[in-house]
Design an enzyme around this catalytic site. Structure first.
Site, PDB file in Angstrom:
ATOM      1  N   VAL A   1     -26.857  82.025  71.245  1.00 49.67           N
ATOM      2  CA  VAL A   1     -26.112  81.021  70.471  1.00 49.67           C
ATOM      3  C   VAL A   1     -26.594  79.622  70.849  1.00 49.67           C
ATOM      4  O   VAL A   1     -26.827  78.772  69.986  1.00 49.67           O
ATOM      5  CB  VAL A   1     -24.596  81.149  70.686  1.00 49.67           C
ATOM      6  CG1 VAL A   1     -23.850  80.213  69.741  1.00 49.67           C
ATOM      7  CG2 VAL A   1     -24.132  82.583  70.470  1.00 49.67           C
ATOM      8  N   ASP A   2     -26.761  79.375  72.133  1.00 45.35           N
ATOM      9  CA  ASP A   2     -27.307  78.094  72.573  1.00 45.35           C
ATOM     10  C   ASP A   2     -28.703  77.865  72.007  1.00 45.35           C
ATOM     11  O   ASP A   2     -29.029  76.765  71.537  1.00 45.35           O
ATOM     12  CB  ASP A   2     -27.382  78.047  74.106  1.00 45.35           C
ATOM     13  CG  ASP A   2     -26.057  77.688  74.752  1.00 45.35           C
ATOM     14  OD1 ASP A   2     -25.216  77.064  74.088  1.00 45.35           O
ATOM     15  OD2 ASP A   2     -25.862  78.038  75.932  1.00 45.35           O
ATOM     16  N   LEU A   3     -29.535  78.896  72.053  1.00 41.89           N
ATOM     17  CA  LEU A   3     -30.923  78.738  71.608  1.00 41.89           C
ATOM     18  C   LEU A   3     -30.993  78.493  70.104  1.00 41.89           C
ATOM     19  O   LEU A   3     -31.733  77.605  69.647  1.00 41.89           O
ATOM     20  CB  LEU A   3     -31.735  79.973  71.988  1.00 41.89           C
ATOM     21  CG  LEU A   3     -31.804  80.268  73.492  1.00 41.89           C
ATOM     22  CD1 LEU A   3     -32.584  81.552  73.755  1.00 41.89           C
ATOM     23  CD2 LEU A   3     -32.440  79.107  74.251  1.00 41.89           C
TER      24      LEU A   3
ATOM     25  N   GLY B   1     -29.811  74.995  69.447  1.00 43.76           N
ATOM     26  CA  GLY B   1     -30.853  74.026  69.756  1.00 43.76           C
ATOM     27  C   GLY B   1     -31.875  73.896  68.641  1.00 43.76           C
ATOM     28  O   GLY B   1     -32.303  72.784  68.289  1.00 43.76           O
TER      29      GLY B   1
END
Length: 403
Positions: free
Chosen positions: A174-176, A179
């Protein structure tokens, strides 16, 4: 190489992963990324180890997302630090931050405040749940959003099997994804500014990103009204498309069309299976999954992985091994494509990193500088941007505003 973002300056007020992943990509594309960190703590991920890079206090986690940036250490909790950031913004094209909603407003570093400093500023805010809505004040972390956003409910072994439970993905996807959504949004805003002269405030939420990346599984629900279930390594819409045990390990069989299934059956010595009306088309194979898969399991278990990989690849049937990460970096294709890179490092001598996957004109786009030490570039950056303010900067250093 003349990189596409040369001349673009980004002020990076983010930390952890989603924001730094975005700005590392922008740095690889040639942007001058100035990473603002607390003078004592720095980015939280510097301490998220082990492992740590030999000779440094920096964890591998931090190294994964901060290549190519210049680190300045500024305490934005102090008024002088806030004033310094506002001055920096006047010479930047983009500001990226991942503070809680309203967290920077008390410092005068929110979009509305900084827009007064630079009217055409592109300002990107990354939060867990967005700038509005009933959850907007909550903190958001990747693991939480994998659960709340449905990903964990479709990941893991099916109910009723040993070890069945919701499972997170092995990296912070989810973070990636957030980003990369942030990076493409910033690039779109830069293009838009070239056309209109106007800046933009970009609001990106991890929750929104997680829901969007449910992709075909979300559409499976919206189309049928039925929530998809965990299927382990199987695919909800394609059969056979899963991991199978062999005589000495496991392989992945990824049959994407009926012709590939026919060729698989020929290699496996069961050509009539492909003409069986229950299995002749993908639609029928999905419908009769419970009849077909046990037969394939028995066939594949008869021979070792190497046999299947060689024979199936020769006939153009998509398949592959399940590699450890060590094996990934030993893979000849990964090595040929240069996915492992090395940069010189002032403290460690050198640091191994993972390359940006994008190629421009057959050249990798990677920043030339390693992940910076905490405050490594404070003096250089501030002297460059404020060449006549030496006494003022020395005063801020003595006050602990900068490091």
């Amino acid at each position: 190489m003349n990189k596409p973002l040369a001349g673009i300056r980004v002020l990076d007020l983010s930390r952890i992963l989603a924001g730094p992943w975005c700005t590392q990509h922008l740095a690889d594309m040639g942007a001058d990324v100035i990473k603002v960190e607390h003078p004592e703590r720095g980015d939280d991920t510097r301490g998220w180890g082990p492992p740590y890079l030999d000779g440094t206090q920096d964890a591998a986690y931090y190294l994964s997302a901060n290549r190519g940036k210049r680190s300045i250490a500024v305490d934005i909790a102090q008024m002088e630090g806030q004033a310094l950031i506002r001055e920096l913004v006047s010479s930047c094209d983009v500001v990226l931050e991942n503070f809680k909603v309203g967290g920077l407003k008390r410092y005068g570093l929110d979009y509305e405040s900084l827009k007064e400093v630079k009217p055409d500023l592109i300002y990107c805010s990354i939060t867990g749940f967005g700038q509005n809505g009933p959850y907007s004040k909550r903190a958001g972390y990747d693991f939480l959003l994998q659960g709340m956003g449905g990903l964990m409910d479709i990941t893991g072994r099916p109910d009723g099997e040993p070890g069945a439970e919701p499972m997170k993905v092995g990296v912070a996807v989810v973070d990636l994804f957030t980003g990369m959504y942030a990076a493409t949004s910033i690039l779109s805003a830069l293009l838009g500014r070239n056309q209109t002269g106007e800046g933009a405030w970009i609001d990106i939420a991890l929750m929104d990103v997680q829901v969007s990346m449910l992709a075909n599984q979300a559409m499976n629900y919206l189309t049928s009204g039925q929530s998809p279930k965990r299927m382990g390594n199987s695919h909800p819409n394609i059969v056979p498309y899963q991991a199978f045990a062999t005589a000495d390990g496991h392989i992945i069989l990824a049959v994407g069309n009926d012709g590939q299934f026919q060729r698989f059956c020929e290699v496996a010595g069961v050509p009539l299976l492909a003409s069986d009306e229950r299995f002749a088309t993908n639609r029928s194979r999905v419908q009769n999954r419970k009849l077909l898969v046990p037969q394939l399991e028995r066939l594949l278990a008869e021979k070792p992985s190497a046999y299947w990989l060689e024979a199936l690849e020769r006939e153009g049937v998509p398949c592959g091994p399940i590699n450890t990460i060590e094996q990934v970096f030993e893979d000849p294709q990964v090595q040929f494509r240069g996915m492992k890179m090395q940069l010189s490092h002032a403290e460690a001598g050198s640091v191994d990193l993972v390359s940006n996957p994008i190629r421009f004109n057959d050249q990798s786009l990677n920043a030339d500088a390693p992940p910076p030490g905490l405050g490594e570039h404070t003096q250089a950056v501030l002297s460059e941007l404020f060449p006549d303010r030496g006494d003022y900067l020395e005063k801020l250093k003595k006050q602990g505003v900068i490091r």
